[in-house]
Design an enzyme around this catalytic site. Structure first.
Site, PDB file in Angstrom:
ATOM      1  N   SER B  44      52.583  67.132 -29.022  1.00 55.15           N
ATOM      2  CA  SER B  44      52.844  66.700 -30.398  1.00 55.15           C
ATOM      3  C   SER B  44      52.982  65.189 -30.523  1.00 55.15           C
ATOM      4  CB  SER B  44      54.103  67.386 -30.940  1.00 55.15           C
ATOM      5  OG  SER B  44      55.236  66.967 -30.226  1.00 55.15           O
ATOM      6  N   HIS B  83      60.296  63.291 -30.339  1.00 52.80           N
ATOM      7  CA  HIS B  83      59.545  62.836 -31.504  1.00 52.80           C
ATOM      8  C   HIS B  83      60.014  61.462 -31.966  1.00 52.80           C
ATOM      9  CE1 HIS B  83      57.866  66.969 -33.026  1.00 52.80           C
ATOM     10  NE2 HIS B  83      57.225  66.504 -31.982  1.00 52.80           N
ATOM     11  N   ASP B 108      59.589  66.792 -39.223  1.00 49.30           N
ATOM     12  CA  ASP B 108      60.196  67.855 -38.413  1.00 49.30           C
ATOM     13  C   ASP B 108      61.110  68.801 -39.182  1.00 49.30           C
ATOM     14  OD1 ASP B 108      58.889  66.858 -36.297  1.00 49.30           O
ATOM     15  OD2 ASP B 108      60.621  65.988 -35.294  1.00 49.30           O
TER      16      ASP B 108
END
Lengths: 186, 166
Positions: B44, B83, B108
Site C-alpha cells: 500500500s 502509512h 484510512d
C-alpha cells in the site's frame, strides 16, 4: 578447531558489521550532500490563483457523522516549482504535497491538511508547472466548519532513499487564501 | 562427549538468544516503541516501500508532521499499518492524525475502528519511520508464509547441529 557452525557465525557477523558501517556512511553522506545542495532553502516555488470552493457531503467517508452533512473544502491552484535538487544517487522517490495550515476556532488549535500530492521517481519529472489544477482531496475539518478562516498553502516534500534516513522539508514560499463558505439555499 | 560439554553448549545457545532479546528490548527502550524494527507486509506504500523492506522507528517525537510515515495499530487488529500522515490537528494536549497509503485511492478512514475518525498521536502510534533498509526483511515473510522454507531451514539447522557435535 573451526566447525561449520563457527565458520557460518563468523561470516554472518562480518557481513553484518560491514553492511552496517556501509549503510551508516551512505545515510550520512546523502544527508550532508542534500544540505549542500540547499534543499531546505528552495525559494523558486510559486503558488497562485487559488480558488476555494465549499460543499456539503453526507457520507461518512467525507467526515459526515449521524447523517448530518459535513462541510468539505476544495481548491484549484496554479503551481510551479523546481525540485531537481532533491534528486541524487540515493533518491528513490520524492513525495511532493501541497498543505494548508490554519488556526482553529478553539484557542490553541492548529491544523495542517493535504490538498494535493504527487510521487516523483525521476529527476526529469521534478519540475512542476500546473495551471488551474484541482485538489486531489476533499478536506473536512476536525471542527464543524472552515468558515471565515484563512489558511497558508505551502509546498512540502519528503525524500524516500534507496537506503538511509527519510528527509522532510518545505519550500520557502507560502500563499494565503480564505476558505469559502457554503452557499445557503434561500 | 560428556555432560559438561553438552551443558556448556546449552549455555552458549541460551546466551545467544538472551543477548538478542536484551538488545531488542534495549532498542525498544531507547526508541520508546514496543516494536522498533518493522517489516513492511503490504504494497500500500508502493513505490516507496515494497514487501520485505525494513523500517526503523522512533517514538519520542512530540508531534507528527504531515508527510511523516507512521506505523500505527488499531484496537482489535493485530497487524500494524505503515502509512503516511495526510492531516494533523493539534492543540497543546493532543494531536489527531488522518493517514493514507501512497498507493491507495482513499484515506484510512475505513481501516480505523468503528466510530474512530482520527488516530491519537500519543496512544495509537507504534512509531515514526526514520530509517529505511531494503528487502532484507523478506526472510521473515518467507519464514511465516512459506512452509517449505521454514521446515527446510529448521531441518538444515538440526542436521548441522548433529554433524558438528563431535
Amino acid at each position: 578447531m573451526f566447525n561449520l557452525a563457527n565458520r557460518v557465525q563468523v561470516l554472518l557477523n562480518q557481513t553484518l558489521t560491514a553492511v552496517s558501517v556501509l549503510t551508516a556512511a551512505i545515510a550520512l553522506i546523502s544527508v550532508v550532500q542534500l544540505y549542500f545542495a540547499g534543499v531546505w532553502s528552495i525559494d523558486t516555488t510559486s503558488i497562485s490563483n487559488v480558488k476555494a470552493i465549499a460543499l456539503l457531503k453526507n457520507l461518512r467517508s467525507f467526515g459526515a457523522l449521524h447523517g448530518k452533512p459535513k462541510e468539505n473544502s476544495k481548491i484549484a491552484f496554479d503551481l510551479s516549482a523546481d525540485l531537481t535538487p532533491l534528486f541524487h544517487w540515493n533518491t528513490k522517490q520524492i513525495f511532493v504535497y501541497l498543505t494548508a495550515e490554519y488556526e482553529g476556532k478553539l484557542a490553541g488549535l492548529s491544523s495542517r491538511v493535504t490538498y494535493w500530492d504527487k510521487i516523483i521517481t525521476r529527476r526529469e519529472d521534478a519540475t512542476l508547472s500546473l495551471k488551474n489544477a484541482r485538489a486531489k482531496y476533499l478536506v473536512w475539518d476536525v471542527e464543524k466548519s472552515f468558515r471565515g478562516r484563512n489558511a497558508t498553502l505551502r509546498l512540502e516534500w519528503s525524500i524516500q532513499p534507496y537506503v538511509g534516513a527519510f528527509v522532510l522539508g518545505e519550500t520557502l514560499v507560502g500563499e494565503d487564501f480564505a476558505f469559502a463558505s457554503v452557499k445557503r439555499k434561500s | 562427549m560428556n555432560l559438561r560439554e553438552q551443558l556448556t553448549q546449552l549455555l552458549t545457545l541460551a546466551y545467544v538468544f538472551l543477548s538478542a532479546f536484551v538488545a531488542w528490548k534495549a532498542l525498544g527502550l531507547v526508541t520508546n516503541s514496543h516494536s522498533p524494527i518493522v517489516v513492511v507486509l503490504s504494497g500500500s506504500m508502493l513505490p516507496a516501500f515494497d514487501r520485505g523492506d525494513i523500517l526503523l522507528l522512533w517514538n519520542r517525537d512530540q508531534q507528527a508532521r504531515v508527510g511523516d510515515i507512521v506505523v500505527y495499530e488499531i484496537a482489535d487488529k493485530s497487524i500494524p499499518i505503515v502509512h503516511r500522515v495526510l492531516r494533523e490537528h493539534h492543540s497543546t494536549e493532543k494531536q489527531l492524525l488522518l493517514t493514507k497509503g501512497d498507493n491507495n485511492m482513499q484515506d484510512d478512514l475505513p481501516l480505523y475502528a468503528k466510530g474512530q475518525l482520527y488516530l491519537n498521536q500519543k496512544t495509537d502510534l507504534v512509531g515514526t519511520a526514520k530509517f529505511f533498509f531494503p528487502k532484507l526483511g523478506y526472510v521473515t515473510i518467507l519464514l511465516t508464509e512459506n512452509q517449505y522454507f521454514k521446515f527446510g531451514l529448521l531441518g538444515l539447522m538440526g542436521i548441522s547441529a548433529v554433524l558438528t557435535s563431535e
